[in-house]
Design a protein around this motif. Structure first.
Motif, PDB file in Angstrom:
ATOM      1  N   PHE A 160      13.889 -66.431   4.708  1.00 52.29           N
ATOM      2  CA  PHE A 160      14.164 -65.003   4.551  1.00 52.29           C
ATOM      3  C   PHE A 160      14.409 -64.312   5.890  1.00 52.29           C
ATOM      4  N   SER A 161      13.735 -64.733   6.944  1.00 53.25           N
ATOM      5  CA  SER A 161      13.980 -64.106   8.241  1.00 53.25           C
ATOM      6  C   SER A 161      15.436 -64.256   8.650  1.00 53.25           C
ATOM      7  N   ASP A 162      16.049 -65.388   8.302  1.00 60.89           N
ATOM      8  CA  ASP A 162      17.475 -65.580   8.592  1.00 60.89           C
ATOM      9  C   ASP A 162      18.345 -64.755   7.650  1.00 60.89           C
ATOM     10  N   VAL A 163      17.893 -64.563   6.424  1.00 58.21           N
ATOM     11  CA  VAL A 163      18.626 -63.684   5.513  1.00 58.21           C
ATOM     12  C   VAL A 163      18.753 -62.304   6.134  1.00 58.21           C
ATOM     13  N   GLU A 164      17.650 -61.808   6.660  1.00 55.13           N
ATOM     14  CA  GLU A 164      17.671 -60.494   7.310  1.00 55.13           C
ATOM     15  C   GLU A 164      18.522 -60.514   8.574  1.00 55.13           C
ATOM     16  N   GLY A 165      18.207 -61.454   9.462  1.00 53.79           N
ATOM     17  CA  GLY A 165      18.822 -61.440  10.776  1.00 53.79           C
ATOM     18  C   GLY A 165      20.265 -61.883  10.828  1.00 53.79           C
ATOM     19  N   LYS A 166      20.659 -62.795   9.932  1.00 46.93           N
ATOM     20  CA  LYS A 166      22.007 -63.363  10.000  1.00 46.93           C
ATOM     21  C   LYS A 166      22.945 -62.872   8.904  1.00 46.93           C
ATOM     22  N   ALA A 167      22.385 -62.302   7.838  1.00 46.13           N
ATOM     23  CA  ALA A 167      23.233 -61.867   6.726  1.00 46.13           C
ATOM     24  C   ALA A 167      23.141 -60.367   6.488  1.00 46.13           C
ATOM     25  N   LEU A 168      21.957 -59.867   6.196  1.00 44.20           N
ATOM     26  CA  LEU A 168      21.810 -58.477   5.774  1.00 44.20           C
ATOM     27  C   LEU A 168      22.069 -57.485   6.898  1.00 44.20           C
ATOM     28  N   VAL A 169      21.356 -57.605   8.000  1.00 46.34           N
ATOM     29  CA  VAL A 169      21.491 -56.628   9.082  1.00 46.34           C
ATOM     30  C   VAL A 169      22.908 -56.604   9.662  1.00 46.34           C
ATOM     31  N   PRO A 170      23.543 -57.757   9.923  1.00 38.55           N
ATOM     32  CA  PRO A 170      24.924 -57.699  10.421  1.00 38.55           C
ATOM     33  C   PRO A 170      25.878 -56.993   9.465  1.00 38.55           C
ATOM     34  N   ALA A 171      25.715 -57.208   8.160  1.00 40.90           N
ATOM     35  CA  ALA A 171      26.582 -56.535   7.190  1.00 40.90           C
ATOM     36  C   ALA A 171      26.332 -55.031   7.197  1.00 40.90           C
TER      37      ALA A 171
END
Length: 417
Positions: free
Chosen positions: A375-386
């Motif tokens: 999940f930390s990668d979901v936030e850092g690599k997917a959600l926040v950049p979008a």
């Protein structure tokens, strides 16, 4: 607000701190006074080192069996893995709780269940979400130490001049932000509200009644009506001109008076107390459209690495600091950090202070981010950049959520193997 005591330069009259360097640990060795050495690692540096050394000295003075010393480490989690490979680990680590679910499965941390049972430690003494971050697969890998959350800071003078009150709802936040915004020749001179941190999406999502992940935590759930409602609210604020991306970057616009309201944590209080003439307040996060509250807590815990030479001494230090409220309050007085021990956090030092009180109130319902692997990668690599692309006007709200969902679900799938 009471002034947070600075201890930079304080002379520790007893139990001098042992100077250590590199990755080695002298845990299990004996100090000159006969006490067993306990080596603590952490990523804190600068004046924070003084704070931790003062707390260690207080523990050292309280008993004769152990002597704790602190060694600052950059990238402490990575350093710990290196130390494990070399067989030389510290005895206790000041630990970002959010990392527990990632590093416990790697064999980096020792369980403390036996210590807890032997000493009958009351785990209900801690904020439950914070304690939960120290658990993995039913085993406890440490005790929560410090907690935080994001509440709204507002410039009281500017609110009074604009004739608005500290907001309690999304609608009130929008009204106040518009009233507080100022332009000079078409250029934003005072932002009504800070919209620079897309990482706060999770907090707004909770206020809208949404969820980050589905019920079994196998897929993302933020691409929803509630997630869209958050981005539409952000868009309304941007359309009103209350903030421009990049405004105040590299400075502290709230402290300088060029930003009227913002979400921030208790770590900001010590800096703001040094600003002459700044009259400000702190209020809990605003409620969502249907009255839902929503906030997230972060913070640190204490863990014992696998293979620590002096696990018993580490446990005694951990227990002394976290389970005795007076010791948690004492550290709050010198550092400004809120204890994860509920009784300590509700000490008058915090609750009688108009700035801290909002954070303590928010802790009653604040949650923690999902601890599922990936999940930390979901936030850092997917959600926040979008979301950054959305705030920059590069993609629509729908595109941002679609993109983040597609990438995030793939990250979760990959993490499950």
């Amino acid at each position: 607000m009471k002034k947070i005591t600075t201890i930079a330069g304080i002379v520790l009259a007893t139990a001098s701190v042992v100077a250590l360097s590199g990755c080695g640990s002298s845990g299990g060795d004996t100090a000159a006074n006969g006490a067993e050495k306990v080596v603590m690692w952490g990523s804190w540096s600068g004046e924070q080192v003084d704070q931790l050394e003062a707390q260690a000295a207080a523990f050292n003075e309280s008993q004769d069996d152990y002597e704790v010393s602190y060694v600052a480490q950059e990238l402490v989690e990575e350093k710990l893995l290196t130390a494990l490979a070399g067989g030389e680990v510290p005895d206790v680590v000041l630990w970002d709780r959010y990392q527990t679910s990632l590093y416990a499965p790697k064999g980096a941390l020792a369980t403390i269940d036996d210590f807890v049972a032997e000493d009958s430690v009351d785990l209900d003494a801690f904020y439950e979400p914070a304690l939960g971050e120290m658990e993995v697969d039913g085993e406890l890998y440490g005790l929560p130490l410090l907690v935080d959350n994001r509440s709204i800071f507002y410039n009281q003078t500017q609110l009074d001049e604009a004739g608005v009150k500290a907001p309690t709802t999304w609608d009130e936040l929008k009204t106040a932000a518009v009233a507080l915004t100022e332009n000079d020749g078409g250029s934003l001179s005072r932002a009504g509200f800070d919209l620079s941190d897309p990482g706060l999406f999770n907090q707004y999502l909770a206020q809208a009644g949404g969820s980050l992940l589905n019920e079994d935590e196998t897929e993302t759930a933020f691409n929803s009506a509630e997630g869209l409602e958050v981005l539409e609210f952000w868009q309304e604020l941007m359309d009103e001109g209350v903030f421009e991306q990049g405004f105040g970057e590299g400075a502290n616009p709230f402290a300088e008076g060029t930003m009227a309201m913002k979400y921030d944590g208790p770590w900001a209080l010590s800096t703001l107390e040094q600003v002459d003439g700044l009259e400000y307040g702190v209020t809990p996060p605003v409620a969502g459209p249907d009255g839902q509250t929503g906030a997230y807590m972060g913070g640190f815990g204490l863990v014992i690495p696998e293979g620590a030479k002096n696990a018993e001494g580490a446990w005694e230090f951990m227990k002394w600091w976290t389970t005795q409220p007076e010791n948690g309050v004492g550290f709050g007085e010198i550092s400004g950090w809120i204890p994860a021990n509920i009784e300590a956090a509700n000490d008058p030092f915090f609750t009688d202070d108009p700035h801290y009180a909002a954070f303590i109130e928010t802790l009653e319902y604040a949650d923690v981010r999902p601890s599922v692997e990936g999940f930390s990668d979901v936030e850092g690599k997917a959600l926040v950049p979008a979301l950054e692309q959305f705030l920059a006007g590069e993609i629509t709200a729908e595109q941002a959520l679609d993109q983040a969902q597609e990438q995030g679900d793939q990250i979760l799938a990959d993490a499950r193997g």
